[in-house]
Design an enzyme around this catalytic site. Sequence first.
Site, mmCIF file in Angstrom:
data_model
loop_
_atom_site.group_PDB
_atom_site.id
_atom_site.type_symbol
_atom_site.label_atom_id
_atom_site.label_comp_id
_atom_site.label_asym_id
_atom_site.label_seq_id
_atom_site.Cartn_x
_atom_site.Cartn_y
_atom_site.Cartn_z
ATOM 1 N N GLY A 1 1.025 -1.115 -0.069
ATOM 2 C CA GLY A 1 -0.168 0.169 0.019
ATOM 3 C C GLY A 1 0.864 1.256 0.116
ATOM 4 O O GLY A 1 0.474 2.286 0.659
ATOM 5 N N ALA A 2 1.845 1.355 -0.902
ATOM 6 C CA ALA A 2 2.700 2.446 -0.846
ATOM 7 C C ALA A 2 2.388 3.542 -1.837
ATOM 8 O O ALA A 2 3.162 4.348 -2.201
ATOM 9 C CB ALA A 2 4.360 1.897 -1.126
ATOM 10 N N ILE B 55 0.234 7.001 4.451
ATOM 11 C CA ILE B 55 1.151 6.725 5.140
ATOM 12 C C ILE B 55 2.381 5.819 4.569
ATOM 13 O O ILE B 55 3.607 6.034 4.556
ATOM 14 C CB ILE B 55 0.981 5.955 6.518
ATOM 15 C CG1 ILE B 55 -0.281 6.965 7.296
ATOM 16 C CG2 ILE B 55 1.808 5.200 7.305
ATOM 17 C CD1 ILE B 55 -1.206 6.031 8.205
ATOM 18 N N GLY B 56 1.748 4.895 3.608
ATOM 19 C CA GLY B 56 2.657 4.129 2.921
ATOM 20 C C GLY B 56 3.501 4.723 1.839
ATOM 21 O O GLY B 56 4.792 4.407 1.719
ATOM 22 N N ASP C 218 -2.541 -7.533 -4.907
ATOM 23 C CA ASP C 218 -3.757 -7.105 -4.364
ATOM 24 C C ASP C 218 -4.196 -8.022 -3.078
ATOM 25 O O ASP C 218 -4.543 -9.276 -3.207
ATOM 26 C CB ASP C 218 -4.742 -7.402 -5.278
ATOM 27 C CG ASP C 218 -6.209 -7.075 -5.144
ATOM 28 O OD1 ASP C 218 -6.496 -6.731 -3.941
ATOM 29 O OD2 ASP C 218 -7.344 -7.148 -5.887
ATOM 30 N N ASN D 65 1.561 -2.360 5.463
ATOM 31 C CA ASN D 65 1.129 -1.157 5.559
ATOM 32 C C ASN D 65 -0.367 -0.796 5.143
ATOM 33 O O ASN D 65 -1.255 -0.381 5.573
ATOM 34 C CB ASN D 65 1.836 -0.117 5.165
ATOM 35 C CG ASN D 65 0.869 1.367 4.859
ATOM 36 O OD1 ASN D 65 0.934 2.078 5.877
ATOM 37 N ND2 ASN D 65 0.686 1.608 3.755
ATOM 38 N N THR E 207 -8.616 -8.634 3.266
ATOM 39 C CA THR E 207 -7.630 -8.038 2.944
ATOM 40 C C THR E 207 -6.498 -7.541 4.114
ATOM 41 O O THR E 207 -5.373 -7.929 3.865
ATOM 42 C CB THR E 207 -8.063 -6.413 2.235
ATOM 43 O OG1 THR E 207 -9.130 -6.638 1.400
ATOM 44 C CG2 THR E 207 -6.946 -5.528 1.926
ATOM 45 N N SER F 115 -4.238 -0.072 14.465
ATOM 46 C CA SER F 115 -4.791 1.008 14.766
ATOM 47 C C SER F 115 -5.415 0.940 15.971
ATOM 48 O O SER F 115 -5.557 -0.215 16.712
ATOM 49 C CB SER F 115 -5.921 1.344 13.618
ATOM 50 O OG SER F 115 -6.721 2.121 14.130
ATOM 51 N N TYR G 214 -22.773 -7.568 9.635
ATOM 52 C CA TYR G 214 -21.798 -6.556 9.376
ATOM 53 C C TYR G 214 -21.921 -5.105 9.843
ATOM 54 O O TYR G 214 -23.042 -4.476 9.534
ATOM 55 C CB TYR G 214 -21.666 -6.508 7.846
ATOM 56 C CG TYR G 214 -20.447 -5.774 7.210
ATOM 57 C CD1 TYR G 214 -19.283 -6.389 7.171
ATOM 58 C CD2 TYR G 214 -20.720 -4.419 6.843
ATOM 59 C CE1 TYR G 214 -18.255 -5.432 6.684
ATOM 60 C CE2 TYR G 214 -19.586 -3.779 6.299
ATOM 61 C CZ TYR G 214 -18.363 -4.270 6.381
ATOM 62 O OH TYR G 214 -17.372 -3.509 5.901
HETATM 63 N N1 LIG Z 1 -5.315 7.431 8.431
HETATM 64 C C1 LIG Z 1 -5.496 7.020 9.622
HETATM 65 O O1 LIG Z 1 -6.056 7.804 10.541
HETATM 66 C C2 LIG Z 1 -5.091 5.693 10.224
HETATM 67 C C3 LIG Z 1 -5.350 5.325 11.408
HETATM 68 C C4 LIG Z 1 -5.161 4.136 12.028
HETATM 69 C C5 LIG Z 1 -4.580 3.377 11.153
HETATM 70 N N2 LIG Z 1 -4.507 3.453 9.799
HETATM 71 C C6 LIG Z 1 -3.833 2.545 9.052
HETATM 72 O O2 LIG Z 1 -2.630 2.911 8.273
HETATM 73 C C7 LIG Z 1 -2.644 2.187 7.049
HETATM 74 C C8 LIG Z 1 -2.446 3.120 5.728
HETATM 75 O O3 LIG Z 1 -3.609 3.951 5.752
HETATM 76 P P1 LIG Z 1 -3.485 5.355 5.165
HETATM 77 O O4 LIG Z 1 -4.190 6.190 6.027
HETATM 78 O O5 LIG Z 1 -2.264 5.648 4.474
HETATM 79 O O6 LIG Z 1 -4.834 4.998 4.029
HETATM 80 P P2 LIG Z 1 -4.681 5.322 2.218
HETATM 81 O O7 LIG Z 1 -4.332 6.679 2.019
HETATM 82 O O8 LIG Z 1 -6.106 4.869 1.978
HETATM 83 O O9 LIG Z 1 -3.736 3.982 1.929
HETATM 84 C C9 LIG Z 1 -4.121 2.856 1.898
HETATM 85 C C10 LIG Z 1 -3.169 1.906 0.989
HETATM 86 O O10 LIG Z 1 -3.482 0.766 1.214
HETATM 87 C C11 LIG Z 1 -3.636 0.121 -0.212
HETATM 88 N N3 LIG Z 1 -4.571 -0.851 -0.330
HETATM 89 C C12 LIG Z 1 -6.126 -0.887 0.019
HETATM 90 N N4 LIG Z 1 -6.586 -2.025 -0.362
HETATM 91 C C13 LIG Z 1 -5.724 -3.003 -0.765
HETATM 92 C C14 LIG Z 1 -5.459 -4.214 -1.451
HETATM 93 N N5 LIG Z 1 -6.496 -5.018 -1.648
HETATM 94 N N6 LIG Z 1 -4.235 -4.662 -1.821
HETATM 95 C C15 LIG Z 1 -3.233 -3.755 -2.020
HETATM 96 N N7 LIG Z 1 -3.229 -2.598 -1.289
HETATM 97 C C16 LIG Z 1 -4.590 -2.147 -0.963
HETATM 98 C C17 LIG Z 1 -4.297 1.406 -0.904
HETATM 99 O O11 LIG Z 1 -4.103 1.230 -2.562
HETATM 100 P P3 LIG Z 1 -4.974 1.959 -3.474
HETATM 101 O O12 LIG Z 1 -4.193 3.301 -3.504
HETATM 102 O O13 LIG Z 1 -4.811 1.259 -4.717
HETATM 103 O O14 LIG Z 1 -6.316 2.267 -3.096
HETATM 104 C C18 LIG Z 1 -3.397 2.392 -0.158
HETATM 105 O O15 LIG Z 1 -2.107 2.139 -0.956
HETATM 106 C C19 LIG Z 1 -4.005 1.339 7.002
HETATM 107 O O16 LIG Z 1 -3.723 -0.130 7.322
HETATM 108 C C20 LIG Z 1 -4.781 1.997 7.715
HETATM 109 O O17 LIG Z 1 -5.670 0.863 8.386
HETATM 110 C C21 LIG Z 1 -4.794 4.695 9.280
#
Ligand SMILES: NC(=O)c1ccc[n+]([C@@H]2O[C@H](COP(=O)([O-])OP(=O)(O)OC[C@H]3O[C@@H](n4cnc5c(N)ncnc54)[C@H](OP(=O)(O)O)[C@@H]3O)[C@@H](O)[C@H]2O)c1
Length: 322
Positions: A41-42, A46-47, A93, A120, A141, A175, A197
């Site tokens: 997820g880079a 965050i990634g 994926d 990530n 996922t 999280s 759900y």
């Molecule tokens: N933001 C927050 O406040 C927060 C708080 C606590 C924990 N987190 C955790 O931090 C991590 C990163 O989140 P983020 O905030 O940076 O969110 P983000 O901007 O939505 O990034 C999520 C990443 O995961 C990828 N992803 C989603 N589904 C996937 C799949 N099936 N296969 C491969 N990659 C996939 C996305 O790909 P696409 O670009 O293709 O969609 C994206 O690169 C997550 O695990 C989230 O649970 C975030």
Amino acid sequence: MGGLWAYLTGGAGPSGFGSRSTAEDVTAGIDLSSKTIVISGATSGIGKETARVLAKRGAHIIMAIRNLQTGEEVKSAITAETPKARVDVMKLDLASLASVRQFADEFKSRKLPLNVLINNAGYMSGKFELSVDGLEKVFATNQIGTFLLTKLLLDTLKTTAKETGEEGRIVNVASEAHKYAYKGGVVFDKLNDPSRYQSNMAYGQSKLCNILHAKDLAKRLKEEGSNVTANALHPGVISTNFGKGQSFIFSEAALSLVKFALKTVPQGAATTCYLATSPQVNGLSGKYFKDCNVHPYLSSYANDPELAAKLWEFSEEFVSTH
Ligand SMILES: NC(=O)c1ccc[n+]([C@@H]2O[C@H](COP(=O)([O-])OP(=O)(O)OC[C@H]3O[C@@H](n4cnc5c(N)ncnc54)[C@H](OP(=O)(O)O)[C@@H]3O)[C@@H](O)[C@H]2O)c1
């Protein structure tokens, strides 16, 4: 002067870092030129920041991502900033076990070492969905895809650690939402009931799984004497693409209510980068980190070794039969 005050003022914890430290702060002076790091997820949030900063410190970054075009754009932005950056983009994926297997096969065919695996990528959904393998998609996922990816890359992590004498690391981005797992019990085999759900609960439970996975893995790695650690973390609350349109909690409206407590993306990537690279965490495994420090306050579910073992058994059974 409690935890909230320290959080809001960015006060440093025992590590010397705190809530306002950035990914660049925590990696300053660390040379990663001998490291190969896979980041799922880079492409976003965050990634993406994690990839940018670790590449800047010299690591060979493998972006494990589902959208190759976005991946190439992120890679171009990283190399524009750091011309010597070593970044590869590879399709993954996590919602498809076939895709995870294909990624692992391709990665192994490149005969690369692997020092750090950063799990990530994360997903949340406003509605009940099934993955291509027939499992509730958020769990599929965040837990099952991540579990299989880790399982398939573990040998490479262990071999690299053995050959280099340098500790291998697995970093699970979990999280604080793990505290919102379904009340009344965590039951992995009842996830496919649409009437049960609830989007925030499904997400919370999957993030609980990220912690249980890291803890059980840490125990297993320790028992077999591997020089590989596994830890989980909460990155903070950060406005990224995450959960947009899926949950009110992650909407801009909701996040604006807690604006004072939000982290920036560079701050949100700090704990991941700290755990992936800092010599301070050498030998630490099975822990949960927040704001670049060990955080002892986990839910009772996250501290339950029997639940962790049950999750492991369920995950192992699922990936071996699908
Ligand atoms: N933001 C927050 O406040 C927060 C708080 C606590 C924990 N987190 C955790 O931090 C991590 C990163 O989140 P983020 O905030 O940076 O969110 P983000 O901007 O939505 O990034 C999520 C990443 O995961 C990828 N992803 C989603 N589904 C996937 C799949 N099936 N296969 C491969 N990659 C996939 C996305 O790909 P696409 O670009 O293709 O969609 C994206 O690169 C997550 O695990 C989230 O649970 C975030």
